[in-house]
Design a protein around this motif. Structure first.
Motif, PDB file in Angstrom:
ATOM      1  N   ASP A 235      -3.380 -30.439   3.405  1.00 12.70           N
ATOM      2  CA  ASP A 235      -3.881 -30.129   2.066  1.00 12.70           C
ATOM      3  C   ASP A 235      -3.505 -31.244   1.086  1.00 12.70           C
ATOM      4  O   ASP A 235      -4.307 -31.640   0.232  1.00 12.70           O
ATOM      5  CB  ASP A 235      -3.311 -28.799   1.575  1.00 12.70           C
ATOM      6  CG  ASP A 235      -3.929 -27.597   2.277  1.00 12.70           C
ATOM      7  OD1 ASP A 235      -5.021 -27.755   2.872  1.00 12.70           O
ATOM      8  OD2 ASP A 235      -3.323 -26.510   2.245  1.00 12.70           O
ATOM      9  N   PHE A 236      -2.278 -31.751   1.217  1.00 16.12           N
ATOM     10  CA  PHE A 236      -1.819 -32.843   0.361  1.00 16.12           C
ATOM     11  C   PHE A 236      -2.675 -34.090   0.586  1.00 16.12           C
ATOM     12  O   PHE A 236      -3.092 -34.766  -0.357  1.00 16.12           O
ATOM     13  CB  PHE A 236      -0.352 -33.132   0.661  1.00 16.12           C
ATOM     14  CG  PHE A 236       0.272 -34.188  -0.203  1.00 16.12           C
ATOM     15  CD1 PHE A 236       0.836 -33.869  -1.427  1.00 16.12           C
ATOM     16  CD2 PHE A 236       0.324 -35.503   0.227  1.00 16.12           C
ATOM     17  CE1 PHE A 236       1.415 -34.846  -2.218  1.00 16.12           C
ATOM     18  CE2 PHE A 236       0.908 -36.487  -0.552  1.00 16.12           C
ATOM     19  CZ  PHE A 236       1.461 -36.162  -1.779  1.00 16.12           C
ATOM     20  N   ALA A 237      -2.945 -34.393   1.868  1.00 17.87           N
ATOM     21  CA  ALA A 237      -3.775 -35.550   2.188  1.00 17.87           C
ATOM     22  C   ALA A 237      -5.185 -35.380   1.654  1.00 17.87           C
ATOM     23  O   ALA A 237      -5.785 -36.329   1.125  1.00 17.87           O
ATOM     24  CB  ALA A 237      -3.806 -35.765   3.702  1.00 17.87           C
ATOM     25  N   GLY A 238      -5.751 -34.180   1.782  1.00 19.22           N
ATOM     26  CA  GLY A 238      -7.095 -33.939   1.261  1.00 19.22           C
ATOM     27  C   GLY A 238      -7.191 -34.162  -0.226  1.00 19.22           C
ATOM     28  O   GLY A 238      -8.234 -34.584  -0.744  1.00 19.22           O
ATOM     29  N   ALA A 239      -6.102 -33.895  -0.941  1.00 16.30           N
ATOM     30  CA  ALA A 239      -6.098 -34.081  -2.384  1.00 16.30           C
ATOM     31  C   ALA A 239      -5.885 -35.528  -2.781  1.00 16.30           C
ATOM     32  O   ALA A 239      -6.526 -36.018  -3.724  1.00 16.30           O
ATOM     33  CB  ALA A 239      -5.006 -33.205  -3.016  1.00 16.30           C
ATOM     34  N   HIS A 240      -5.005 -36.242  -2.096  1.00 20.20           N
ATOM     35  CA  HIS A 240      -4.552 -37.539  -2.602  1.00 20.20           C
ATOM     36  C   HIS A 240      -4.925 -38.739  -1.731  1.00 20.20           C
ATOM     37  O   HIS A 240      -5.095 -39.841  -2.256  1.00 20.20           O
ATOM     38  CB  HIS A 240      -3.030 -37.528  -2.774  1.00 20.20           C
ATOM     39  CG  HIS A 240      -2.535 -36.525  -3.754  1.00 20.20           C
ATOM     40  ND1 HIS A 240      -2.606 -36.713  -5.120  1.00 20.20           N
ATOM     41  CD2 HIS A 240      -1.959 -35.304  -3.571  1.00 20.20           C
ATOM     42  CE1 HIS A 240      -2.093 -35.659  -5.739  1.00 20.20           C
ATOM     43  NE2 HIS A 240      -1.694 -34.788  -4.832  1.00 20.20           N
ATOM     44  N   ALA A 241      -4.982 -38.577  -0.413  1.00 23.11           N
ATOM     45  CA  ALA A 241      -5.072 -39.728   0.484  1.00 23.11           C
ATOM     46  C   ALA A 241      -6.439 -40.402   0.418  1.00 23.11           C
ATOM     47  O   ALA A 241      -7.471 -39.753   0.289  1.00 23.11           O
ATOM     48  CB  ALA A 241      -4.785 -39.306   1.918  1.00 23.11           C
ATOM     49  N   GLU A 242      -6.412 -41.721   0.517  1.00 26.29           N
ATOM     50  CA  GLU A 242      -7.636 -42.496   0.737  1.00 26.29           C
ATOM     51  C   GLU A 242      -7.742 -42.883   2.209  1.00 26.29           C
ATOM     52  O   GLU A 242      -8.835 -43.125   2.708  1.00 26.29           O
ATOM     53  CB  GLU A 242      -7.628 -43.740  -0.144  1.00 26.29           C
ATOM     54  CG  GLU A 242      -7.618 -43.419  -1.630  1.00 26.29           C
ATOM     55  CD  GLU A 242      -7.424 -44.644  -2.480  1.00 26.29           C
ATOM     56  OE1 GLU A 242      -8.437 -45.292  -2.831  1.00 26.29           O
ATOM     57  OE2 GLU A 242      -6.256 -44.966  -2.800  1.00 26.29           O
ATOM     58  N   CYS A 243      -6.608 -42.966   2.879  1.00 24.28           N
ATOM     59  CA  CYS A 243      -6.557 -43.190   4.323  1.00 24.28           C
ATOM     60  C   CYS A 243      -5.538 -42.220   4.903  1.00 24.28           C
ATOM     61  O   CYS A 243      -4.497 -41.969   4.290  1.00 24.28           O
ATOM     62  CB  CYS A 243      -6.126 -44.616   4.655  1.00 24.28           C
ATOM     63  SG  CYS A 243      -7.184 -45.919   3.990  1.00 24.28           S
ATOM     64  N   ILE A 244      -5.831 -41.667   6.057  1.00 26.52           N
ATOM     65  CA  ILE A 244      -4.876 -40.807   6.738  1.00 26.52           C
ATOM     66  C   ILE A 244      -4.509 -41.425   8.078  1.00 26.52           C
ATOM     67  O   ILE A 244      -5.330 -42.051   8.744  1.00 26.52           O
ATOM     68  CB  ILE A 244      -5.403 -39.367   6.934  1.00 26.52           C
ATOM     69  CG1 ILE A 244      -6.762 -39.364   7.638  1.00 26.52           C
ATOM     70  CG2 ILE A 244      -5.469 -38.640   5.604  1.00 26.52           C
ATOM     71  CD1 ILE A 244      -7.264 -37.960   7.987  1.00 26.52           C
ATOM     72  N   PHE A 245      -3.256 -41.258   8.427  1.00 26.99           N
ATOM     73  CA  PHE A 245      -2.727 -41.793   9.668  1.00 26.99           C
ATOM     74  C   PHE A 245      -2.336 -40.620  10.553  1.00 26.99           C
ATOM     75  O   PHE A 245      -1.504 -39.798  10.189  1.00 26.99           O
ATOM     76  CB  PHE A 245      -1.526 -42.696   9.385  1.00 26.99           C
ATOM     77  CG  PHE A 245      -0.804 -43.174  10.615  1.00 26.99           C
ATOM     78  CD1 PHE A 245      -1.508 -43.499  11.774  1.00 26.99           C
ATOM     79  CD2 PHE A 245       0.565 -43.315  10.632  1.00 26.99           C
ATOM     80  CE1 PHE A 245      -0.857 -43.934  12.907  1.00 26.99           C
ATOM     81  CE2 PHE A 245       1.236 -43.746  11.755  1.00 26.99           C
ATOM     82  CZ  PHE A 245       0.527 -44.061  12.897  1.00 26.99           C
ATOM     83  N   VAL A 246      -2.938 -40.542  11.735  1.00 26.52           N
ATOM     84  CA  VAL A 246      -2.723 -39.442  12.663  1.00 26.52           C
ATOM     85  C   VAL A 246      -2.083 -40.006  13.926  1.00 26.52           C
ATOM     86  O   VAL A 246      -2.351 -41.141  14.317  1.00 26.52           O
ATOM     87  CB  VAL A 246      -4.057 -38.752  13.033  1.00 26.52           C
ATOM     88  CG1 VAL A 246      -3.808 -37.393  13.663  1.00 26.52           C
ATOM     89  CG2 VAL A 246      -4.969 -38.641  11.828  1.00 26.52           C
ATOM     90  N   ALA A 247      -1.228 -39.224  14.555  1.00 27.29           N
ATOM     91  CA  ALA A 247      -0.635 -39.629  15.834  1.00 27.29           C
ATOM     92  C   ALA A 247      -0.990 -38.568  16.859  1.00 27.29           C
ATOM     93  O   ALA A 247      -0.137 -37.807  17.312  1.00 27.29           O
ATOM     94  CB  ALA A 247       0.867 -39.802  15.715  1.00 27.29           C
ATOM     95  N   SER A 248      -2.268 -38.514  17.212  1.00 23.33           N
ATOM     96  CA  SER A 248      -2.750 -37.468  18.107  1.00 23.33           C
ATOM     97  C   SER A 248      -3.020 -38.033  19.494  1.00 23.33           C
ATOM     98  O   SER A 248      -3.737 -39.026  19.635  1.00 23.33           O
ATOM     99  CB  SER A 248      -4.034 -36.847  17.551  1.00 23.33           C
ATOM    100  OG  SER A 248      -4.578 -35.947  18.487  1.00 23.33           O
ATOM    101  N   PRO A 249      -2.499 -37.382  20.542  1.00 25.23           N
ATOM    102  CA  PRO A 249      -2.713 -37.891  21.894  1.00 25.23           C
ATOM    103  C   PRO A 249      -3.999 -37.414  22.544  1.00 25.23           C
ATOM    104  O   PRO A 249      -4.340 -37.863  23.639  1.00 25.23           O
ATOM    105  CB  PRO A 249      -1.499 -37.344  22.647  1.00 25.23           C
ATOM    106  CG  PRO A 249      -1.235 -36.041  21.965  1.00 25.23           C
ATOM    107  CD  PRO A 249      -1.574 -36.242  20.515  1.00 25.23           C
ATOM    108  N   SER A 250      -4.717 -36.476  21.900  1.00 26.75           N
ATOM    109  CA  SER A 250      -5.908 -35.930  22.547  1.00 26.75           C
ATOM    110  C   SER A 250      -7.044 -35.797  21.544  1.00 26.75           C
ATOM    111  O   SER A 250      -6.823 -35.601  20.344  1.00 26.75           O
ATOM    112  CB  SER A 250      -5.611 -34.554  23.162  1.00 26.75           C
ATOM    113  OG  SER A 250      -5.333 -33.600  22.145  1.00 26.75           O
ATOM    114  N   LYS A 251      -8.255 -35.867  22.056  1.00 26.47           N
ATOM    115  CA  LYS A 251      -9.428 -35.800  21.185  1.00 26.47           C
ATOM    116  C   LYS A 251      -9.578 -34.451  20.485  1.00 26.47           C
ATOM    117  O   LYS A 251      -9.887 -34.419  19.284  1.00 26.47           O
ATOM    118  CB  LYS A 251     -10.692 -36.148  21.982  1.00 26.47           C
ATOM    119  CG  LYS A 251     -10.789 -37.627  22.313  1.00 26.47           C
ATOM    120  CD  LYS A 251     -12.153 -38.025  22.824  1.00 26.47           C
ATOM    121  CE  LYS A 251     -12.393 -37.537  24.226  1.00 26.47           C
ATOM    122  NZ  LYS A 251     -13.679 -38.044  24.771  1.00 26.47           N
TER     123      LYS A 251
END
Length: 465
Positions: A235-251
């Motif tokens: 929710d915080f990222a949706g409000a403020h982020a212009e880029c998001i960084f994810v560390a996801s191992p699976s699609k």
């Protein structure tokens, strides 16, 4: 598929970063992190490969959860020793023209008044090529060493983060009007005082009555990155982020995360397509698939089991030293990174992971997936992940540095360019403009833009000497 693939490099001012133990590899140079020559060479290499930026991680604290002490972290150089990332950036910016720099800085440990000036200074020195990765910190050791009794609870950290950003927006966007600085030699006026305003912020966590100390920088507010993976973090990222960084191992996990953040942005009226999503990725490349596999097998020989458990224990807040290597991982709730434990149970819902298998996964590349193959194979996989998950690009970690980054520039980038899915030159302007922004500044409905022209009384009213 013609969607452009974006690439950042992912590094840290330390040894090994996401691949504990590989500092022992004879071709690895991460131990030279103390030398500017390493960083200048890296920056020039990345700019040659038209990377969007160098994303520099950081932690304030040590990974002392494993066995209740810091011994394993020190023994295997699991992100300690670690130096300040900010001081690297001006030199790299001076030696490059286009490369962006994503600075990780925790808002848990520095007052927004002083931090805002540091970022404005950096934005000036880089000519508008700086981004800020907003983190709230998760290591209890960091909190203890600055005098806090314990790490603040997860959701409370985001309450503080909201007010922290409010203060920064007021300083960056609202305190100095456009046209405040005139440098008029004839009149003797450098800055019009009536166009510089005290922000008079009084909140739960911060009281900042005065003006911003820096004149407006090219972007004013840096490009905003965010990496929170919890519900509150999204929710915080949706409000403020212009880029998001994810560390996801699976699609499936990555697709769900990106969709959730875009939905959160849309709920407050932002264009969800303006948020760029980058997944943590490690690529091991060779001229052929067989050569790449040989290189990967060579890398794995140097991976440290205990070093991997040190990182995982720090990320999750769970001491994995209490479990045997062949014990099966069970879900546990902690006040650390809540999504970290869930990560392994969602890679394959039918699989029960042992501690040993988990450490093997993290040993090269951390939580993110590892693509091994020829440039053609890796390019196919990247395009597949972008099409299947709606991610925009990848933060490339290294297994061995600078070899991993040089291979990406020399082998992978030409293949992506040949396919028409990677830029052949940089866009003009600031980092925000290079990433697709309409201009150098935040624009409505981003909440930061609402603080522009917010204040009306002249600075002299609040001046205190």
């Amino acid at each position: 598929m013609t969607r452009e693939i974006r690439l950042n490099a992912f590094d840290m001012n330390c040894v090994g970063h996401q691949s504990p133990g590989l500092w022992r590899h004879p071709r690895d140079k991460s131990w030279t992190y103390k030398d500017l020559d390493y960083w200048v060479h890296l920056a020039k290499t990345l700019e040659r490969g038209k990377f969007d930026g160098l994303f520099i991680a950081d932690v304030l604290g040590v990974y002392d959860v494993l066995n209740g002490n810091v011994d394993a972290a020190l023994r295997h150089s699991a992100q300690v020793p670690v130096n300040d990332p900010l001081q690297l950036i001006p030199t790299m910016a001076y030696e490059t023209e286009h490369l962006g720099f994503g600075l990780t800085a925790s808002l848990s440990f520095e007052h927004p008044y002083t931090f805002a000036r540091r970022i404005s200074t950096l934005d000036h020195l880089t000519k508008g090529r700086v981004g800020w990765n907003i983190v709230t910190s998760y290591l209890n050791s960091g909190a203890l060493n600055i005098g806090q009794p314990a790490q603040t609870k997860h959701d409370d950290r985001y309450d503080l983060a909201e007010e922290y950003l409010e203060v920064c927006y007021k300083l960056w966007e609202g305190s100095w009007e456009d046209g405040a600085v005139v440098r008029d030699r004839e009149s003797g006026i450098f800055t019009h005082p009536e166009k510089v305003h005290p922000i008079r912020h009084s909140g739960k966590h911060f009281n900042v009555p005065g003006i911003h100390l820096s004149e407006p920088s090219p972007q004013r507010t840096p490009v905003l990155y965010q990496a929170g993976a919890s519900s509150r973090g999204k929710d915080f990222a949706g409000a403020h982020a212009e880029c998001i960084f994810v560390a996801s191992p699976s699609k499936p996990v990555l697709k769900r995360y990106v969709a959730n953040v875009r939905e959160a942005a849309e709920r407050i009226g932002r264009n969800p397509r303006e948020i760029l999503a980058f997944n943590l990725q490690t690529v091991v490349l060779g001229e052929t698939d067989a050569e790449a596999q040989r290189k990967f097998n060579e890398y794995r020989k140097y991976a440290s089991f205990e070093g991997a458990l040190t990182l995982i224990s720090g990320w999750t807040g769970i001491d994995f030293g209490q479990f045997g290597p062949d014990e099966v991982l069970r879900h546990r709730h902690t006040n650390a990174v809540q999504s970290a434990v869930e990560t392994f149970t969602t890679i394959d819902p039918t699989k029960e992971w042992t501690v040993r298998e988990m450490a093997d996964w993290v040993g090269v590349g951390g939580f993110g997936p590892v693509f091994v193959g020829s440039p053609q194979t890796v390019a196919d996989l990247m395009q597949e992940w972008i099409e299947d998950t709606d991610v925009d690009g990848f933060n490339l970690a290294y297994a061995v540095t600078p070899e991993s980054f040089e291979d990406a520039v020399d082998l992978l980038v030409p293949e992506l360019q040949k396919r028409g899915v990677y830029k052949t030159d940089y866009a003009k302007g600031t980092l925000r403009e290079k990433l697709g922004g309409a201009g150098p500044r935040l624009v409505a409905p981003h909440p930061g833009a609402a603080y522009r022209n917010l204040f009306g009384e002249p600075a002299r009213v609040a001046a205190n000497g």
